[in-house]
Design an enzyme around this catalytic site. Sequence first.
Site, PDB file in Angstrom:
ATOM      1  CE  LYS A  29      60.574   7.200  41.289  1.00 20.07           C
ATOM      2  NZ  LYS A  29      61.779   6.583  40.743  1.00 20.07           N
ATOM      3  NE  ARG A  98      60.186   2.317  38.496  1.00 19.53           N
ATOM      4  CZ  ARG A  98      61.423   1.831  38.542  1.00 19.53           C
ATOM      5  NH1 ARG A  98      62.247   2.208  39.498  1.00 19.53           N
ATOM      6  NH2 ARG A  98      61.846   0.985  37.638  1.00 19.53           N
ATOM      7  N   GLY A 107      65.642   5.628  48.702  1.00 23.52           N
ATOM      8  CA  GLY A 107      65.683   4.285  49.281  1.00 23.52           C
ATOM      9  C   GLY A 107      64.831   4.096  50.522  1.00 23.52           C
ATOM     10  CG  MET A 109      58.790   5.603  51.382  1.00 25.78           C
ATOM     11  SD  MET A 109      57.598   6.839  50.961  1.00 25.78           S
ATOM     12  CE  MET A 109      58.436   7.733  49.690  1.00 25.78           C
ATOM     13  NE  ARG A 343      66.961  12.867  41.918  1.00 25.11           N
ATOM     14  CZ  ARG A 343      67.121  11.850  42.728  1.00 25.11           C
ATOM     15  NH1 ARG A 343      66.124  11.434  43.454  1.00 25.11           N
ATOM     16  NH2 ARG A 343      68.259  11.235  42.809  1.00 25.11           N
ATOM     17  CG  HIS A 459      82.415  30.474  77.806  1.00 19.04           C
ATOM     18  ND1 HIS A 459      83.733  30.213  77.491  1.00 19.04           N
ATOM     19  CD2 HIS A 459      82.330  31.803  78.008  1.00 19.04           C
ATOM     20  CE1 HIS A 459      84.412  31.346  77.520  1.00 19.04           C
ATOM     21  NE2 HIS A 459      83.574  32.327  77.839  1.00 19.04           N
ATOM     22  NE  ARG A 582      77.317  38.118  74.408  1.00  8.90           N
ATOM     23  CZ  ARG A 582      77.113  37.487  73.234  1.00  8.90           C
ATOM     24  NH1 ARG A 582      78.010  37.564  72.275  1.00  8.90           N
ATOM     25  NH2 ARG A 582      76.008  36.794  73.035  1.00  8.90           N
ATOM     26  NE  ARG A 637      75.144  42.202  77.033  1.00 11.81           N
ATOM     27  CZ  ARG A 637      75.116  40.887  76.831  1.00 11.81           C
ATOM     28  NH1 ARG A 637      74.043  40.335  76.315  1.00 11.81           N
ATOM     29  NH2 ARG A 637      76.144  40.155  77.126  1.00 11.81           N
ATOM     30  CD  GLU A 767      69.001  39.544  77.604  1.00 14.73           C
ATOM     31  OE1 GLU A 767      69.617  38.642  77.019  1.00 14.73           O
ATOM     32  OE2 GLU A 767      69.568  40.444  78.265  1.00 14.73           O
ATOM     33  CB  SER A 786      68.845  44.533  70.547  1.00 13.42           C
ATOM     34  OG  SER A 786      69.555  43.470  69.953  1.00 13.42           O
ATOM     35  N   GLY A 788      67.325  39.467  72.479  1.00 16.01           N
ATOM     36  CA  GLY A 788      68.365  38.540  72.920  1.00 16.01           C
ATOM     37  C   GLY A 788      67.754  37.147  72.898  1.00 16.01           C
ATOM     38  CB  THR A 789      66.804  34.998  70.085  1.00 20.61           C
ATOM     39  OG1 THR A 789      68.046  35.181  69.416  1.00 20.61           O
ATOM     40  CG2 THR A 789      65.756  35.907  69.505  1.00 20.61           C
ATOM     41  CG  ASN A 790      71.853  33.623  72.471  1.00 19.57           C
ATOM     42  OD1 ASN A 790      71.478  33.106  71.432  1.00 19.57           O
ATOM     43  ND2 ASN A 790      72.945  34.364  72.560  1.00 19.57           N
ATOM     44  CB  CYS A 854      72.225  41.087  69.378  1.00 21.52           C
ATOM     45  SG  CYS A 854      71.546  41.235  71.034  1.00 21.52           S
ATOM     46  CE1 TYR A 874      70.708  45.144  65.355  1.00 20.39           C
ATOM     47  CE2 TYR A 874      69.310  47.078  65.089  1.00 20.39           C
ATOM     48  CZ  TYR A 874      70.061  46.243  65.888  1.00 20.39           C
ATOM     49  OH  TYR A 874      70.164  46.476  67.236  1.00 20.39           O
TER      50      TYR A 874
HETATM   51  C1  PEP Z   1      71.004  36.819  74.218  1.00 17.36           C
HETATM   52  O1  PEP Z   1      70.615  36.443  75.327  1.00 17.36           O
HETATM   53  O2  PEP Z   1      70.455  36.470  73.167  1.00 17.36           O
HETATM   54  C2  PEP Z   1      72.170  37.684  74.101  1.00 17.36           C
HETATM   55  C3  PEP Z   1      72.531  38.188  72.934  1.00 17.36           C
HETATM   56  O3  PEP Z   1      72.903  37.900  75.220  1.00 17.36           O
HETATM   57  P1  PEP Z   1      73.946  36.867  75.843  1.00 17.36           P
HETATM   58  O4  PEP Z   1      74.107  35.767  74.829  1.00 17.36           O
HETATM   59  O5  PEP Z   1      75.196  37.614  76.067  1.00 17.36           O
HETATM   60  O6  PEP Z   1      73.252  36.438  77.078  1.00 17.36           O
HETATM   61 MG    MG Z   2      71.355  37.470  77.076  1.00 17.19          MG
END
Ligand code: PEP
Ligand code: MG
Length: 902
Positions: A29, A98, A107, A109, A343, A459, A582, A637, A767, A786, A788-790, A854, A874
């Site tokens: 502001k 203000r 709203g 503060m 703004r 899932h 997969r 995979r 992973e 690659s 596997g961040t899950n 991935c 990628y």
């Molecule tokens: C992961 O673990 O990030 C992955 C891509 O494999 P999945 O989800 O099939 O375990």
């Molecule tokens: Mg995995």
Amino acid sequence: MAAQETVEHKYVYDFAEGNKDLKDLLGGKGANLAEMTNLGLPVPPGFTITTEACKAYLTTGREPDGLAAQIEAHLESLEREMGRKLGDPQDPLLVSVRSGAKFSMPGMMETVLNVGLNDRSVVGLSAQAGGNDRFAWDSYRRLIQMFGKTVCEVPGEEFEHALDDAKRAKGTQNDLDLDADDLRGLVDAYKKIFAKHTGREFPQEPREQLDLAIRAVFESWNAERAVVYRRQERIPADLGTAVNVVAMVFGNLGADSGTGVAFTRDPGSGAQGIYGDYLANAQGEDVVAGIRNTVPLQELEQIDKKSYDELLDYMARLEEHYKDLCDIEFTIERGKLWMLQTRVGKRTAAAAFVIAGQLVDEGLIDLDEALHRVNGAQLAQLMFPRFRLDHEFQPVAKGIGASPGAASGKVVFTSARAVELAAEGESVILVRRETNPDDLNGMIAAKGILTSRGGKTSHAAVVARGMGKTCVSGADELDVNVPAKKFIVAGQTVTEGDIVSIDGTTGKVYLGEVPVMPSEVVQYFEGSLDPEHIDNPLVRAVHRIMTHADEKRRLRVRTNADTGADAARARRFGAEGIGLCRTEHMFLGDRRELVERLILASTDEEREAALAALLPLQREDFIDIFREMDGLPVTVRLIDPPLHEFLPPLEQLAVNVAVAQERGEDVAKEEALLAAVRRMHEENPMLGLRGVRLGLVIPGLFAMQVRAIAEAAVEVTRSGGSACPEIMVPLVGAVQELETVRAEAEKIIAEVVGDSGVEVLIGTMIEVPRAALTAGQIAEAAQFFSFGTNDLTQMGWGFSRDDVEGAFFWRYLELGIFGISPFESIDREGVGRLVRIAAEEGRAARPGLKLGVCGEHGGDPDSVHFFHEVGLDYVSCSPFRVPVARLEAGRAAITTTGSDSR
Ligand code: PEP
Ligand code: MG
């Protein structure tokens, strides 16, 4: 040195001293008021106390040295400019105090108006207002009320009750019927309330009022609602707020006064025009309180043509100057227009794209800037069908918005029934407690999936997102009874065939059919709308900005796809390869029989026979995908989940066997299965016999898959096509695991490809945390990584990806342990660090090592920026996320500083 230390820190800026780029210091502001002042727009004079002063106050509990004197000096110059003194009995200057943080926190503060009024200056104010006693006493009672509540924590209801009493005594329900005498009486009542709660009289000294109000605004930074809002919006907690002290102007001095808001373009659609509302004879707070109805801004032209023309002129100048949609608050005091705030305005996702496109057309911004102004979350919103919620539909439950979109259909409880009804042309919603790989066909057939358990990486959620199918998971108010084909929610029983509607963005569940609108943006990506020949400003803007993002981005974008059909759709959405195919879904349905034979095999011959039967089926799967991708890289995979996932659940088998035995039936096969399931039971299957471990333990399993991949690639190549397979080994934690698998795979590949010219790469997922930490060794054996961040998030945090989001993340979010689920957006400091280490050490050992991701994070906007920063080649994400990833990869490439466009 000593001389420097004595230089006084500057805590107060006159509006003429600031500018719009000083938001960190002056708040949004204050910075924009300064900018308007410097543009020569009529801003009531004032000054801004910096966020640094606020931070110093909040850390030490007292105003920093020098602040009081600086406020005094700025106040004096404000008084000189206005020709009035704060609280002067004859001709008082009044000010508003203000809050104004760097990011707008609407709203959250505090604000105190009319500071400077007291028992004497109220008389002067009346004289100033042409003898309008009612106005003066109303302003005074508002000050005591606001000051009491905000600054001294007097319970607000007490003032409200006193106001109600005054109205009752007068026999009215309307504030406006109270005259000057009534309000004078109310001021007395308010002062008593104030004294009762604070143990002191209402402060008559204007400067004391001002200092206490400033302090209250500082403190409101830590008010509970502000803290909660910041957490939700992911606004850092340590920014502090600035305080603006501004000369009061009044929109409630009669018919020639008023107040309003204006937008330089329609924040809903982005269309050009004049948008806003005006309320005559009112202050801003009356508009918010909705006491009277506003009129469209255009009507101001009839009411006060001079102010209207001036306002339009300022709106044009502001837009030209900010090069963006601006929203504005203004007040007209006796025919004189004052600009109180501007703004860069908030807007819908569609308006964001349309406006960015228009501003490029108008030559105000270039395409880089247009790309910077939109984001992937907005694009994702535009890609989902939406409910037309103009009816009186009320949700009956709220779960997790697991996969966005809007879907209505008949409730079914089993995969088979979903397939049956869909084949008859019905829209169905598959309702389960939770889904498992067996439900896949039903999920494909259904319009949407609704579960009562599971989080965003359950899932149901992951598979639904992969298919771009609407899914609400973890709607735990639903009591789902699959055998009885019903669920109970909010006291109502819903049975098979009843219609429900689910919103995968908000997680809301409705009974009955809510009408749905399709997305034009998806129609465009699908190729059914030609951007050059369509008169839809949104589609044209999306096309233009996407094209620019593609030109700018360094990251490639691939897709996670398991079938030819998914691959085809992802290509239409712009995927440049498959980053994760997969293979476990290829072992379901009628192939389950073969998998059972494999698992139950007691001799080498039996096992080899089962694998030999699976080989041609797998080969066909890959041929289909390679043909679809036509020479683009395809990362396949090898099988990952524990094999018992392909067998019926233990309880079900045990019951079947017991019942069949009772009936004297031949149960040899079921008994064998039951024994196998018992044998294979694991307490922690996600940490058990899965991934590369399967390949090392079950002879011939990986070999069969490798052979199928290589043979498919050769066949596609021989028939004139082109295939670029990349074989990926899951769950590797030690280089030795990969080396063992690789040695066997290389032999098979050499034998199959011969002189066909086919090249097959072998790489690994990263992973498991140990893999990330030993990436230098693993890179010696891997042609690509690659991430596997899950699983990396699951194992990095020790969070079960199927359970924790629904179970307790709400508490973690509430406590601010994280601002967003780490399964949704990469945890940069922890899991992200593992990625960074693996990328650096992997590339140090093998320069040029190809790196991708991935996990689900590959399609998350913030995470895409992170992957750009750490130098991945990628990202790979579900088909529907491909355009989002393309856009964000483009934005990451042009963004040099952090975006603060909240
Ligand atoms: C992961 O673990 O990030 C992955 C891509 O494999 P999945 O989800 O099939 O375990
Ligand atoms: Mg995995």
